[in-house]
Enzyme design. Structure first.
Site, PDB file in Angstrom:
ATOM      1  N   LYS A 118      23.726  60.891   7.456  1.00  0.00           N
ATOM      2  CA  LYS A 118      24.780  61.642   8.152  1.00  0.00           C
ATOM      3  C   LYS A 118      25.873  60.678   8.543  1.00  0.00           C
ATOM      4  O   LYS A 118      25.635  59.483   8.742  1.00  0.00           O
ATOM      5  CB  LYS A 118      24.213  62.300   9.415  1.00  0.00           C
ATOM      6  CG  LYS A 118      25.023  63.482   9.881  1.00  0.00           C
ATOM      7  CD  LYS A 118      24.706  64.683   9.012  1.00  0.00           C
ATOM      8  CE  LYS A 118      25.193  65.981   9.555  1.00  0.00           C
ATOM      9  NZ  LYS A 118      24.435  67.092   8.984  1.00  0.00           N
TER      10      LYS A 118
HETATM   11  N1  GLU Z   1      26.348  69.369   6.789  1.00  0.00           N
HETATM   12  C1  GLU Z   1      25.423  70.221   6.120  1.00  0.00           C
HETATM   13  C2  GLU Z   1      24.062  70.114   6.771  1.00  0.00           C
HETATM   14  O1  GLU Z   1      23.943  69.684   7.888  1.00  0.00           O
HETATM   15  C3  GLU Z   1      25.386  69.993   4.619  1.00  0.00           C
HETATM   16  C4  GLU Z   1      24.994  68.622   4.209  1.00  0.00           C
HETATM   17  C5  GLU Z   1      25.149  68.377   2.715  1.00  0.00           C
HETATM   18  O2  GLU Z   1      25.489  69.278   1.998  1.00  0.00           O
HETATM   19  O3  GLU Z   1      24.903  67.225   2.321  1.00  0.00           O
HETATM   20  O4  GLU Z   1      23.069  70.501   6.221  1.00  0.00           O
END
Ligand code: GLU
Length: 418
Positions: free
Chosen positions: A105
């Site tokens: 993240k």
């Molecule tokens: N931000 C989204 C999540 O928390 C998508 C993450 C992604 O597609 O890599 O799942």
């Protein structure tokens, strides 16, 4: 709740999952530590000429099952602890969706609404330059998250491609269609949540049209999710965003609210419809609805708010909206929680489909995309549910148990510890 640490919260649940599985500390200790954490400083020349320095983060929690994968959020409250927890949740989520990724993240501590478009673009590009050595199509693949969108993903793809000297769309997902994105990705998280709720209904012998729902958060996940649920027959009686909560006991015309919010800076401020009023945000969580759809941020249902909740089921669209304490409380009260790591996996599963299309160069129809998404959501739910029933645990604990098993198995097979 200033001392709330989402990473600690995650570790407690992980430890409980390991204990239930009878795993020794040796077998899973590595999962408790992120593999790599970056903190970057981002000096930006603002439009008025002064330089402002922002802080950015990227945490790669695990690469056991494949490339690190997870979104990037732009938020004033973003910090190392938050991003670390979000990265770990991605490892868990990707294992549940059974897609070939680890978890990561990113975040920038900023209120993007205070920046001009040019400032936002400079900030995004600077962030990419700082983290470029650590991301890549088979290394670490960012995506949208809170306050980031397809346009920002296009800048990321462009900046990264300028650095490598070749068009590299697979380095980031959630891109606009014209910049290598996929049909269906923008709606994937909300659509996936709709499938999750449908599956829950089937198990309970209910129909979507039997349900009333209140949604907290009307960004991408909350708005698309509640729109699709509304289309499936659910009566949405409250929608909350930062400016207040719209309440209509007769059911909100979500089609109309969706169009309004999208043309008013994603806000429902000033929205009017017969029978609707605005209520304080705290009231929304206490409404006597069947479904409380949490689609804003983490740490919303905690010791201070949990007692007012009257819903039968909590559907987690946001990552980490429920603290461990609130989880225990809901379990004791018989309120089911369909956890983030299972229910909102549609976003990253959809990202995986985009990435596959980028790698193969063959683009799918929206029908194909949605059909695959539906299959995956159902399978993820069933895999978690099987463990839940076998061990008599909550959905969340079952989800963590499933993910932990899969991550540890991948590590062991690769001989990570050897
Ligand atoms: N931000 C989204 C999540 O928390 C998508 C993450 C992604 O597609 O890599 O799942």
């Amino acid at each position: 709740m200033a001392d709330y640490n989402p990473y600690e919260n995650m570790l407690h649940v992980l430890d409980k999952a390991a204990e239930k599985l009878g795993m020794t500390k040796n077998e899973y200790e590595f999962v408790r530590y992120p593999e790599r954490e970056l903190t970057v400083s981002l000096p930006i020349v603002m439009d008025d000429g002064h330089v402002e320095v922002f802080s950015g983060y990227r945490v790669q929690h695990s690469t056991a099952r494949g490339a690190a994968k997870g979104g990037i959020r732009f938020h004033p409250a973003s910090d190392e602890n938050e991003v670390r927890a979000l990265a770990a949740w991605m490892s868990i989520k990707n294992a549940i969706g059974n897609i070939p990724y680890g978890g990561a993240k990113g975040g920038i501590k900023v209120d993007p609404k205070k920046l001009s478009e040019r400032e936002l673009q400079r900030l995004t590009r600077t962030y990419v330059r700082r983290i470029a050595p650590f991301i890549g199509t088979d290394k670490d693949v960012p995506a949208p998250d809170v306050n980031t969108n397809a346009q920002i993903m296009a800048w990321i793809a462009d900046e990264y491609s300028a650095i490598t000297g070749e068009w590299t769309p697979g380095v980031v997902t959630g891109k606009p269609i014209v910049a290598g994105g996929s049909l269906g990705r923008n709606e994937a998280t909300g659509r996936g949540l709709t499938y999750t709720l449908e599956t829950w209904c089937e198990k309970k012998g209910l129909a979507m049209k039997d349900l009333t729902l209140a949604v907290q958060g009307f960004g991408n996940v909350g708005s698309v999710g509640s729109l699709l649920m509304h289309r499936a027959g659910v009566k949405v009686i409250a929608i909350g965003d930062i400016d207040g909560s719209l309440y209509n006991p007769n059911g909100i015309d979500v089609e109309k609210a969706y169009v309004y919010a999208n043309s008013h800076g994603r806000s429902l401020k000033g929205y009017e419809e017969e029978g609707a009023t605005f209520i304080p945000n705290e009231e929304l969580l206490k409404l006597p609805v069947d479904v409380l759809f949490m689609a804003a941020l983490e740490n919303q249902l905690h010791a201070g708010t949990m007692e007012g909740v009257k819903a039968k089921v909590i559907l987690e669209g946001a990552n980490g909206p429920t603290t461990e304490e609130a989880d225990d409380y809901f379990e004791a009260k018989g309120i089911e929680v369909l956890p983030d790591v299972m229910s909102n996996v549609g976003g990253v599963v959809g990202s995986y489909y985009e990435w596959v299309q980028n790698k193969t160069g063959l683009y799918w129809t929206e029908e194909e995309y949605n059909a695959r998404l539906k299959d995956n959501m159902r399978r993820s739910y069933e895999d978690v549910d099987a463990i839940r029933q076998q061990y008599h645990v909550t959905y969340r604990l079952a989800a963590y148990m499933l993910a932990l098993k899969r991550i540890v198995e991948a590590q062991n097979t690769r001989g990570f510890l050897g």
